[in-house]
Design a protein around this motif. Structure first.
Motif, PDB file in Angstrom:
ATOM      1  N   SER A  46      29.394  19.079  17.222  1.00 20.56           N
ATOM      2  CA  SER A  46      29.112  20.621  17.880  1.00 20.56           C
ATOM      3  C   SER A  46      30.118  21.482  16.604  1.00 20.56           C
ATOM      4  N   THR A  47      31.233  20.887  16.466  1.00 19.02           N
ATOM      5  CA  THR A  47      32.172  21.539  15.568  1.00 19.02           C
ATOM      6  C   THR A  47      32.419  21.055  14.167  1.00 19.02           C
ATOM      7  N   GLY A  48      32.104  19.610  14.129  1.00 21.87           N
ATOM      8  CA  GLY A  48      32.321  19.047  12.829  1.00 21.87           C
ATOM      9  C   GLY A  48      33.443  18.462  12.652  1.00 21.87           C
ATOM     10  N   LEU A  49      34.402  18.408  13.730  1.00 18.52           N
ATOM     11  CA  LEU A  49      35.765  18.100  13.755  1.00 18.52           C
ATOM     12  C   LEU A  49      35.731  16.416  13.771  1.00 18.52           C
ATOM     13  N   ARG A  50      36.625  16.056  12.938  1.00 16.87           N
ATOM     14  CA  ARG A  50      36.782  14.476  12.953  1.00 16.87           C
ATOM     15  C   ARG A  50      38.187  14.115  12.808  1.00 16.87           C
ATOM     16  N   LEU A  51      38.682  13.069  13.700  1.00 18.73           N
ATOM     17  CA  LEU A  51      39.999  12.437  13.529  1.00 18.73           C
ATOM     18  C   LEU A  51      40.030  11.200  12.800  1.00 18.73           C
ATOM     19  N   ARG A  52      40.556  10.860  11.939  1.00 17.71           N
ATOM     20  CA  ARG A  52      40.439   9.577  11.414  1.00 17.71           C
ATOM     21  C   ARG A  52      41.888   9.026  11.209  1.00 17.71           C
ATOM     22  N   LEU A  53      41.951   7.419  11.206  1.00 15.05           N
ATOM     23  CA  LEU A  53      42.942   6.627  10.820  1.00 15.05           C
ATOM     24  C   LEU A  53      42.776   5.739   9.828  1.00 15.05           C
ATOM     25  N   HIS A  54      43.376   5.915   8.663  1.00 10.43           N
ATOM     26  CA  HIS A  54      43.273   4.928   7.366  1.00 10.43           C
ATOM     27  C   HIS A  54      44.434   4.103   7.302  1.00 10.43           C
ATOM     28  N   ILE A  55      43.949   2.600   6.926  1.00 12.69           N
ATOM     29  CA  ILE A  55      44.885   1.733   6.745  1.00 12.69           C
ATOM     30  C   ILE A  55      44.795   1.053   5.417  1.00 12.69           C
ATOM     31  N   PHE A  56      45.704   1.076   4.796  1.00 14.75           N
ATOM     32  CA  PHE A  56      45.799   0.201   3.204  1.00 14.75           C
ATOM     33  C   PHE A  56      46.618  -0.955   3.723  1.00 14.75           C
ATOM     34  N   ASN A  57      45.839  -2.166   3.598  1.00 15.73           N
ATOM     35  CA  ASN A  57      46.499  -3.377   3.874  1.00 15.73           C
ATOM     36  C   ASN A  57      46.999  -4.144   2.611  1.00 15.73           C
ATOM     37  N   GLU A  58      46.680  -3.376   1.419  1.00 17.36           N
ATOM     38  CA  GLU A  58      47.101  -4.030   0.083  1.00 17.36           C
ATOM     39  C   GLU A  58      47.215  -2.887  -0.798  1.00 17.36           C
ATOM     40  N   HIS A  59      47.582  -3.390  -2.052  1.00 20.64           N
ATOM     41  CA  HIS A  59      47.660  -2.336  -3.166  1.00 20.64           C
ATOM     42  C   HIS A  59      46.197  -1.736  -3.474  1.00 20.64           C
ATOM     43  N   THR A  60      46.089  -0.594  -3.244  1.00 21.43           N
ATOM     44  CA  THR A  60      44.775  -0.053  -3.205  1.00 21.43           C
ATOM     45  C   THR A  60      44.747   1.143  -4.231  1.00 21.43           C
ATOM     46  N   PHE A  61      43.804   1.016  -5.036  1.00 24.49           N
ATOM     47  CA  PHE A  61      43.583   2.295  -6.141  1.00 24.49           C
ATOM     48  C   PHE A  61      42.224   2.904  -5.769  1.00 24.49           C
ATOM     49  N   GLU A  62      42.275   4.048  -5.367  1.00 23.10           N
ATOM     50  CA  GLU A  62      41.003   4.864  -5.228  1.00 23.10           C
ATOM     51  C   GLU A  62      40.625   5.735  -6.499  1.00 23.10           C
ATOM     52  N   GLU A  63      39.383   5.338  -7.247  1.00 25.01           N
ATOM     53  CA  GLU A  63      39.084   6.201  -8.446  1.00 25.01           C
ATOM     54  C   GLU A  63      39.093   7.465  -8.083  1.00 25.01           C
ATOM     55  N   ALA A  64      38.962   8.346  -9.299  1.00 23.84           N
ATOM     56  CA  ALA A  64      38.874   9.692  -9.067  1.00 23.84           C
ATOM     57  C   ALA A  64      37.704   9.996  -8.331  1.00 23.84           C
ATOM     58  N   HIS A  65      37.595  11.230  -7.054  1.00 25.42           N
ATOM     59  CA  HIS A  65      36.504  11.145  -6.419  1.00 25.42           C
ATOM     60  C   HIS A  65      36.875  12.553  -5.497  1.00 25.42           C
ATOM     61  N   ASN A  66      35.712  13.386  -5.238  1.00 29.13           N
ATOM     62  CA  ASN A  66      35.770  14.370  -4.180  1.00 29.13           C
ATOM     63  C   ASN A  66      35.392  13.986  -2.893  1.00 29.13           C
ATOM     64  N   HIS A  67      35.186  14.987  -2.035  1.00 27.43           N
ATOM     65  CA  HIS A  67      34.810  14.634  -0.637  1.00 27.43           C
ATOM     66  C   HIS A  67      33.654  15.363   0.031  1.00 27.43           C
ATOM     67  N   ARG A  68      33.248  15.034   0.967  1.00 27.87           N
ATOM     68  CA  ARG A  68      31.810  15.822   1.595  1.00 27.87           C
ATOM     69  C   ARG A  68      32.315  17.096   2.350  1.00 27.87           C
ATOM     70  N   ALA A  69      33.779  16.497   3.150  1.00 34.73           N
ATOM     71  CA  ALA A  69      34.278  17.817   3.728  1.00 34.73           C
ATOM     72  C   ALA A  69      35.785  17.978   3.394  1.00 34.73           C
ATOM     73  N   SER A  70      36.503  19.165   3.771  1.00 32.08           N
ATOM     74  CA  SER A  70      37.883  19.486   3.484  1.00 32.08           C
ATOM     75  C   SER A  70      38.677  18.865   4.379  1.00 32.08           C
ATOM     76  N   PHE A  71      39.987  18.335   4.272  1.00 33.88           N
ATOM     77  CA  PHE A  71      40.709  17.717   5.340  1.00 33.88           C
ATOM     78  C   PHE A  71      42.142  17.748   5.239  1.00 33.88           C
ATOM     79  N   SER A  72      42.877  17.739   6.099  1.00 28.01           N
ATOM     80  CA  SER A  72      44.346  17.563   6.019  1.00 28.01           C
ATOM     81  C   SER A  72      44.823  16.046   6.593  1.00 28.01           C
ATOM     82  N   SER A  73      45.697  15.400   5.725  1.00 20.44           N
ATOM     83  CA  SER A  73      46.104  14.047   6.021  1.00 20.44           C
ATOM     84  C   SER A  73      47.719  13.917   5.910  1.00 20.44           C
TER      85      SER A  73
END
Length: 220
Positions: free
Chosen positions: A71-98
């Protein structure tokens, strides 16, 4: 902080005004990261069929949806990086705080997707980052969905994310070395695997992740 309190904290927040988003998140994220609170949210997620089904591995890190309010679009997520992880340049579908709960990653910022790269079919030119910082445990940031960034996480990095309503149907990933742009939709909309290593996580993996988070003192 309960889910009702989280909803109330963001009820009057304009997600187009990032200062409002960051101020609200700066209060909510530390409260939500309390091990007792985070443990309760995790257990609630495991018991909720829709939330548990949203857990996935993506580009060598895992994403767990702890709360999703349609109803509000509000989401809460947990991210886990288990190894050296490179994320290529990207944008997102929604703004967020981390908020970084553990570990760290190098964070590179490039610019707005339309301003820097233009149309979706144009090649990914070798744009250089305009801002680089080290995101360490206890630091937080808020980023607009149009802003292109990349991250390089060390093993054991964990972050908690509050995401707002989705403003885009898809997002773009830029392989700057190859000059290739890839357009991706959200996991729930995709009918096929979109990225190498992308897959859903099962109950046994959820339980294993919980045990590891508890061992690290992040969940009670």
């Amino acid at each position: 902080m309960s889910i009702d309190e989280l909803t109330a904290a963001f009820r009057d927040v304009d997600w187009q005004e990032l200062e409002q988003v960051h101020d609200a998140s700066a209060k909510a994220l530390p409260a939500l990261s309390n091990p007792v609170t985070l443990g309760a949210l995790w257990d609630r997620m495991e018991k909720d069929e829709n939330l548990a089904r949203s857990a996935e591995s993506f580009n060598a890190f895992q994403k767990y949806v702890l709360h999703d309010d349609a109803s509000t679009g509000l989401r809460l997520r947990l991210h886990i990086f288990n190894e050296h992880t490179f994320e290529e340049a990207h944008n997102h579908r929604a703004s967020f705080s981390s908020l970084i709960l553990r570990g760290s990653y190098r964070h590179a910022l490039y610019g707005n997707v339309e301003d820097v790269w233009g149309g979706e079919d144009e090649p990914a030119t070798a744009v250089k980052p305009r801002f680089i910082q080290e995101q360490t445990a206890g630091t937080s940031y808020t980023i607009h969905h149009a802003f292109v960034h990349s991250t390089y996480a060390i093993p054991g990095t964990v972050s908690l994310v509050i995401q707002g309503p989705r403003d885009r149907a898809s997002f773009r990933i830029y392989d700057l070395a190859q000059g290739i742009t890839r357009t991706r939709v959200g996991g729930n909309q995709a009918q096929v695997v979109q990225e190498p290593g992308e897959r859903k996580l099962g109950p046994a993996e959820l339980q294993s992740a919980r045990e590891e988070l508890a061992r690290l003192g992040l969940l009670a």
